[in-house]
Design a protein around this motif. Structure first.
Motif, mmCIF file in Angstrom:
data_model
loop_
_atom_site.group_PDB
_atom_site.id
_atom_site.type_symbol
_atom_site.label_atom_id
_atom_site.label_comp_id
_atom_site.label_asym_id
_atom_site.label_seq_id
_atom_site.Cartn_x
_atom_site.Cartn_y
_atom_site.Cartn_z
ATOM 1 N N ARG A 1 -44.475 23.004 158.963
ATOM 2 C CA ARG A 1 -44.669 23.676 160.260
ATOM 3 C C ARG A 1 -45.487 24.956 160.060
ATOM 4 N NH1 ARG A 1 -43.614 23.644 165.369
ATOM 5 N NH2 ARG A 1 -42.334 21.799 165.358
ATOM 6 N N ASP B 1 -49.067 25.550 161.745
ATOM 7 C CA ASP B 1 -49.245 26.751 162.572
ATOM 8 C C ASP B 1 -50.405 27.608 162.058
ATOM 9 O OD1 ASP B 1 -47.164 26.105 164.320
ATOM 10 O OD2 ASP B 1 -45.710 27.445 163.348
ATOM 11 N N MET C 1 -53.614 25.998 162.976
ATOM 12 C CA MET C 1 -53.878 26.244 164.408
ATOM 13 C C MET C 1 -54.453 27.642 164.608
ATOM 14 S SD MET C 1 -53.205 23.668 166.530
ATOM 15 C CE MET C 1 -52.897 24.409 168.123
ATOM 16 N N THR D 1 -58.640 26.876 165.253
ATOM 17 C CA THR D 1 -58.809 26.500 166.655
ATOM 18 C C THR D 1 -60.116 27.072 167.196
ATOM 19 O OG1 THR D 1 -56.451 26.295 167.023
ATOM 20 C CG2 THR D 1 -57.808 26.590 168.976
ATOM 21 N N CYS E 1 -58.021 22.258 167.449
ATOM 22 C CA CYS E 1 -57.907 22.511 166.015
ATOM 23 C C CYS E 1 -58.168 21.178 165.328
ATOM 24 C CB CYS E 1 -56.509 23.032 165.672
ATOM 25 S SG CYS E 1 -56.264 23.248 163.895
ATOM 26 N N TYR F 1 -45.220 17.410 165.646
ATOM 27 C CA TYR F 1 -45.982 18.643 165.881
ATOM 28 C C TYR F 1 -46.971 18.442 167.029
ATOM 29 C CZ TYR F 1 -48.411 23.003 164.853
ATOM 30 O OH TYR F 1 -48.957 24.271 164.936
ATOM 31 N N LYS F 2 -47.627 17.283 167.051
ATOM 32 C CA LYS F 2 -48.610 17.006 168.110
ATOM 33 C C LYS F 2 -47.966 16.885 169.490
ATOM 34 C CE LYS F 2 -52.143 14.336 167.564
ATOM 35 N NZ LYS F 2 -53.133 15.255 168.081
ATOM 36 N N THR G 1 -45.988 18.991 170.772
ATOM 37 C CA THR G 1 -46.041 20.342 171.347
ATOM 38 C C THR G 1 -47.393 21.016 171.121
ATOM 39 O OG1 THR G 1 -45.040 21.272 169.343
ATOM 40 C CG2 THR G 1 -43.550 20.725 171.179
ATOM 41 N N HIS G 2 -48.253 20.399 170.312
ATOM 42 C CA HIS G 2 -49.592 20.939 170.029
ATOM 43 C C HIS G 2 -50.611 19.797 170.114
ATOM 44 C CE1 HIS G 2 -46.750 23.675 168.031
ATOM 45 N NE2 HIS G 2 -47.643 24.622 168.276
ATOM 46 N N THR H 1 -53.568 19.620 170.913
ATOM 47 C CA THR H 1 -54.948 19.924 170.540
ATOM 48 C C THR H 1 -55.149 19.946 169.020
ATOM 49 O OG1 THR H 1 -54.531 22.312 170.624
ATOM 50 C CG2 THR H 1 -55.342 21.252 172.652
ATOM 51 N N PHE H 2 -54.085 19.667 168.263
ATOM 52 C CA PHE H 2 -54.180 19.565 166.804
ATOM 53 C C PHE H 2 -54.693 18.162 166.490
ATOM 54 C CE2 PHE H 2 -52.845 19.024 162.450
ATOM 55 C CZ PHE H 2 -52.923 20.284 161.892
#
Length: 189
Positions: free
Chosen positions: A61, A65, A68, A72, A77, A132-133, A135-136, A138-139
């Motif tokens: 994590r 992070d 990111m 980004t 990212c 992780y993706k 909640t994120h 754009t990763f």
């Protein structure tokens, strides 16, 4: 002199996990049900506790992070497996509880040796990236970015050599990159 490493997902994951908490050698004949009930996974006769994977999840994590934060651009990212492996070494550098002397990832990071991991999602990292993706979104993992990088690197070399331990995706990745220059000049397999 080693210029590039290529490994499977387990090679990346297990390197970081063992640098935090050593593995225990167990018995190939241990019953899987008993191990599961005790919170132990197995890699052959190597026993890995759930605690190992919990620490690894928190570590990854931090890696995601930091990627990111640093990578980004224009809302996305976009990273390659080599960038993930590099960031793993960078994060490990600041973690006191890791035995960096035993970590290939850390030494590759310190010596700026890229670690290619074409199947990085084939294991715990893939599972962690999945969550992780959520909640994120754009990763973005771009494996083609590394494919281009290793082929371009290979084509720039007068001669290439490989020490290949095992087979599968890592071996094929090295051999494929060298097809573009009519094969390796030297190899130990």
């Amino acid at each position: 002199k080693i210029k590039v490493l290529v490994t499977a997902a387990g090679g990346v994951e297990e390197d970081v996990i063992k640098a935090k908490m050593p593995f225990r050698v167990g018995d190939f004949n241990a019953k899987g049900e008993n191990l599961f009930d005790s919170g132990v996974s197995r890699i052959g006769n190597i026993f890995v506790t759930n605690e190992h994977y919990t620490h690894f999840e928190f570590f990854m994590r931090k890696v995601f992070d930091k990627l990111m934060d640093e990578k980004t651009k224009e809302g996305f990212c976009i990273v390659s497996p080599t960038e993930i492996a590099y960031m793993m070494g960078k994060v490990m550098e600041n973690e006191k509880e890791y035995d960096k002397s035993s970590s290939i990832i850390y030494h590759a990071y310190k010596n700026n040796i890229p670690i290619f991991c074409p199947g990085i999602v084939d294991g715990a990292i893939g599972d962690m990236l999945y969550f992780y993706k959520k909640t994120h979104p754009t990763f973005v993992l771009d494996t083609a970015k590394d494919h281009e990088r290793i082929i371009d690197y290979t084509l720039q070399q007068e001669k290439t050599a490989a020490i290949i331990l095992g087979g599968g995706i890592s071996k094929h990745y090295v051999l494929n990159a060298n097809i573009f220059k009519e094969g390796l000049d030297y190899a130990v397999y």
